[in-house]
Design a protein around this motif. Sequence first.
Motif, PDB file in Angstrom:
ATOM      1  N   GLY A   2       0.899  -1.166  -0.021  1.00 17.90           N
ATOM      2  CA  GLY A   2      -0.091   0.120  -0.075  1.00 17.90           C
ATOM      3  C   GLY A   2       0.764   1.080   0.202  1.00 17.90           C
ATOM      4  N   LEU A   3       2.106   1.170   0.392  1.00 17.31           N
ATOM      5  CA  LEU A   3       3.206   2.336   0.570  1.00 17.31           C
ATOM      6  C   LEU A   3       3.549   2.640  -0.941  1.00 17.31           C
ATOM      7  CD1 LEU A   3       5.171   1.414   3.457  1.00 17.31           C
ATOM      8  CD2 LEU A   3       3.407   3.042   3.336  1.00 17.31           C
ATOM      9  N   LEU A   4       3.510   1.652  -2.010  1.00 16.85           N
ATOM     10  CA  LEU A   4       4.302   1.794  -3.502  1.00 16.85           C
ATOM     11  C   LEU A   4       3.101   2.480  -4.325  1.00 16.85           C
ATOM     12  CD1 LEU A   4       6.092  -1.648  -3.177  1.00 16.85           C
ATOM     13  CD2 LEU A   4       6.841   0.429  -2.833  1.00 16.85           C
ATOM     14  N   ARG A   5       2.882   3.677  -3.792  1.00 18.40           N
ATOM     15  CA  ARG A   5       2.154   4.414  -4.829  1.00 18.40           C
ATOM     16  C   ARG A   5       2.462   6.012  -4.666  1.00 18.40           C
ATOM     17  NH1 ARG A   5      -2.579   1.842  -6.358  1.00 18.40           N
ATOM     18  NH2 ARG A   5      -3.791   3.726  -6.996  1.00 18.40           N
ATOM     19  N   ASN A   6       2.391   6.744  -5.775  1.00 20.07           N
ATOM     20  CA  ASN A   6       2.689   8.147  -5.875  1.00 20.07           C
ATOM     21  C   ASN A   6       4.115   8.164  -5.169  1.00 20.07           C
ATOM     22  OD1 ASN A   6       0.131   8.808  -6.320  1.00 20.07           O
ATOM     23  ND2 ASN A   6      -0.535   8.743  -4.362  1.00 20.07           N
ATOM     24  N   ILE A   7       5.139   7.466  -5.463  1.00 24.04           N
ATOM     25  CA  ILE A   7       6.414   7.572  -5.127  1.00 24.04           C
ATOM     26  C   ILE A   7       7.065   8.843  -5.817  1.00 24.04           C
ATOM     27  CG2 ILE A   7       8.850   6.407  -5.186  1.00 24.04           C
ATOM     28  CD1 ILE A   7       7.290   3.631  -4.645  1.00 24.04           C
ATOM     29  N   THR A  89       9.673   1.954   7.918  1.00 24.02           N
ATOM     30  CA  THR A  89       8.540   2.264   6.893  1.00 24.02           C
ATOM     31  C   THR A  89       9.286   2.735   5.949  1.00 24.02           C
ATOM     32  OG1 THR A  89       6.817   2.693   8.709  1.00 24.02           O
ATOM     33  CG2 THR A  89       6.775   3.645   6.165  1.00 24.02           C
ATOM     34  N   ARG A  90      10.375   3.526   6.145  1.00 23.84           N
ATOM     35  CA  ARG A  90      11.145   4.432   4.867  1.00 23.84           C
ATOM     36  C   ARG A  90      12.117   3.110   4.531  1.00 23.84           C
ATOM     37  NH1 ARG A  90      11.663  10.532   6.140  1.00 23.84           N
ATOM     38  NH2 ARG A  90       9.321  11.007   6.516  1.00 23.84           N
ATOM     39  N   PHE A  91      12.661   2.321   5.339  1.00 17.57           N
ATOM     40  CA  PHE A  91      13.737   1.311   4.786  1.00 17.57           C
ATOM     41  C   PHE A  91      12.699   0.027   3.994  1.00 17.57           C
ATOM     42  CE2 PHE A  91      16.761   3.142   7.210  1.00 17.57           C
ATOM     43  CZ  PHE A  91      18.013   2.642   6.919  1.00 17.57           C
ATOM     44  N   ILE A  92      11.516  -0.074   4.204  1.00 18.27           N
ATOM     45  CA  ILE A  92      10.726  -1.002   3.548  1.00 18.27           C
ATOM     46  C   ILE A  92      10.391  -0.374   2.123  1.00 18.27           C
ATOM     47  CG2 ILE A  92       8.506  -2.036   3.452  1.00 18.27           C
ATOM     48  CD1 ILE A  92       8.567  -2.423   6.309  1.00 18.27           C
ATOM     49  N   LEU A  93      10.187   0.821   2.054  1.00 15.00           N
ATOM     50  CA  LEU A  93       9.818   1.494   1.032  1.00 15.00           C
ATOM     51  C   LEU A  93      11.042   1.925  -0.199  1.00 15.00           C
ATOM     52  CD1 LEU A  93       7.476   2.834  -0.742  1.00 15.00           C
ATOM     53  CD2 LEU A  93       7.976   5.062   0.401  1.00 15.00           C
ATOM     54  N   GLN A  94      12.089   2.137   0.402  1.00 15.03           N
ATOM     55  CA  GLN A  94      13.120   2.783  -0.500  1.00 15.03           C
ATOM     56  C   GLN A  94      13.657   1.481  -1.358  1.00 15.03           C
ATOM     57  OE1 GLN A  94      16.573   3.758   1.589  1.00 15.03           O
ATOM     58  NE2 GLN A  94      17.274   2.180   2.169  1.00 15.03           N
ATOM     59  N   ARG A 169       1.306   4.590   8.278  1.00 13.43           N
ATOM     60  CA  ARG A 169       2.338   4.138   7.459  1.00 13.43           C
ATOM     61  C   ARG A 169       2.410   5.129   6.134  1.00 13.43           C
ATOM     62  NH1 ARG A 169       6.251   0.691   9.685  1.00 13.43           N
ATOM     63  NH2 ARG A 169       5.179  -1.191  10.491  1.00 13.43           N
ATOM     64  N   ARG A 170       1.484   5.624   5.642  1.00 13.10           N
ATOM     65  CA  ARG A 170       1.421   6.780   4.422  1.00 13.10           C
ATOM     66  C   ARG A 170       2.123   7.891   4.970  1.00 13.10           C
ATOM     67  NH1 ARG A 170      -2.089   6.171  -0.083  1.00 13.10           N
ATOM     68  NH2 ARG A 170      -2.050   3.864  -0.734  1.00 13.10           N
ATOM     69  N   LEU A 171       1.936   8.403   6.202  1.00  3.67           N
ATOM     70  CA  LEU A 171       2.237   9.714   6.986  1.00  3.67           C
ATOM     71  C   LEU A 171       3.701   9.269   7.397  1.00  3.67           C
ATOM     72  CD1 LEU A 171      -0.703  10.359   9.408  1.00  3.67           C
ATOM     73  CD2 LEU A 171      -0.132  11.772   7.264  1.00  3.67           C
ATOM     74  N   GLU A 172       4.246   8.403   7.688  1.00  3.76           N
ATOM     75  CA  GLU A 172       5.506   7.950   7.879  1.00  3.76           C
ATOM     76  C   GLU A 172       6.398   8.133   6.734  1.00  3.76           C
ATOM     77  OE1 GLU A 172       4.199   5.155  11.587  1.00  3.76           O
ATOM     78  OE2 GLU A 172       5.294   4.316   9.838  1.00  3.76           O
ATOM     79  N   ALA A 173       5.772   7.579   5.448  1.00  2.00           N
ATOM     80  CA  ALA A 173       6.671   7.640   4.343  1.00  2.00           C
ATOM     81  C   ALA A 173       6.555   8.751   3.546  1.00  2.00           C
ATOM     82  CB  ALA A 173       6.040   6.341   3.391  1.00  2.00           C
ATOM     83  N   GLN A 174       5.945   9.790   4.008  1.00  2.00           N
ATOM     84  CA  GLN A 174       5.778  11.295   3.202  1.00  2.00           C
ATOM     85  C   GLN A 174       7.059  12.016   3.411  1.00  2.00           C
ATOM     86  OE1 GLN A 174       1.157  12.340   2.627  1.00  2.00           O
ATOM     87  NE2 GLN A 174       2.311  13.364   4.760  1.00  2.00           N
ATOM     88  N   LEU A 181       7.031   9.003  -0.236  1.00  2.00           N
ATOM     89  CA  LEU A 181       5.827   9.445  -1.013  1.00  2.00           C
ATOM     90  C   LEU A 181       5.883  10.768  -0.898  1.00  2.00           C
ATOM     91  CD1 LEU A 181       3.149   7.070   0.955  1.00  2.00           C
ATOM     92  CD2 LEU A 181       4.494   6.736  -1.248  1.00  2.00           C
ATOM     93  N   LYS A 182       4.923  11.239  -2.063  1.00  3.52           N
ATOM     94  CA  LYS A 182       5.036  12.689  -2.004  1.00  3.52           C
ATOM     95  C   LYS A 182       4.176  13.276  -0.911  1.00  3.52           C
ATOM     96  CE  LYS A 182       4.978  12.929  -6.784  1.00  3.52           C
ATOM     97  NZ  LYS A 182       4.137  13.258  -8.186  1.00  3.52           N
TER      98      LYS A 182
END
Length: 233
Positions: A2-7, A89-94, A169-174, A181-182
């Motif tokens: 769910g994090l992998l959008r609007n990267i 969260t950010r390590f998972i996303l990057q 998680r969305r907020l943490e990844a912004q 995330l933007k």
Amino acid sequence: KGLLRNINLKDPAPLKGYREVFAHLGSQNFKAFYKGFLLGNSHVMLSFSFKLFSQELLDFGGREAKICLAFLSGCAIDLALQPLRVLQTRFILQDRRYALATYKGILDAFRKHSKAPAELFSGARAIAPLNAVQYLSLYFAPNIEPLYLPYLFFLINGVATFPLPFAARRLEAQSSRMGMLKTQHKTLFSVLKSVWRDEGKLCLYRGFAAMAIANIAVLMTNTTLVLRSRNLN
């Protein structure tokens, strides 16, 4: 997933299913499946240990008072440990590939945030609601066998309130940093409203199946070990 959008990449490619997730992670080599593992486990172990210690330390007063104190101390502990959760969260996303990685390591991540530490507390607004749900479930289920309490927490926290950690998680990844995330939202409600409107209400449970399988496997293993230990005694 769910994090992998609007990267924040020039050519973002949202992932539409678990098959695409596995393919995407596989392209970064097998270690990509363990991104954030150390940070996540450190967060869980420290949170559990500190909460257990605080409950023993604050073991006075009536049942309601104990639950209120546990709630307040739980919120304080989760807030103190929020940087670990944000970095997980950010390590998972990057992207794990070195040239595309936002952070080259844990020390590098803390160094990059040394001048802007507030960003490490993104998503902290979810702490109070999540702790409230957890401790309210304790209040309304006083006679349940302690061995099965984790199953109750999973049903309540995992099923009923899954959109809250999802939004957190969305907020943490912004971030304005590459690969994150933007920055579009400032509150949980803003994230939930946006996802409901633009992606559909079922998207609030994106990633739920993977989380459920992992949690149930751990719970069943722990239950089996405890029951075997009781039989031996």
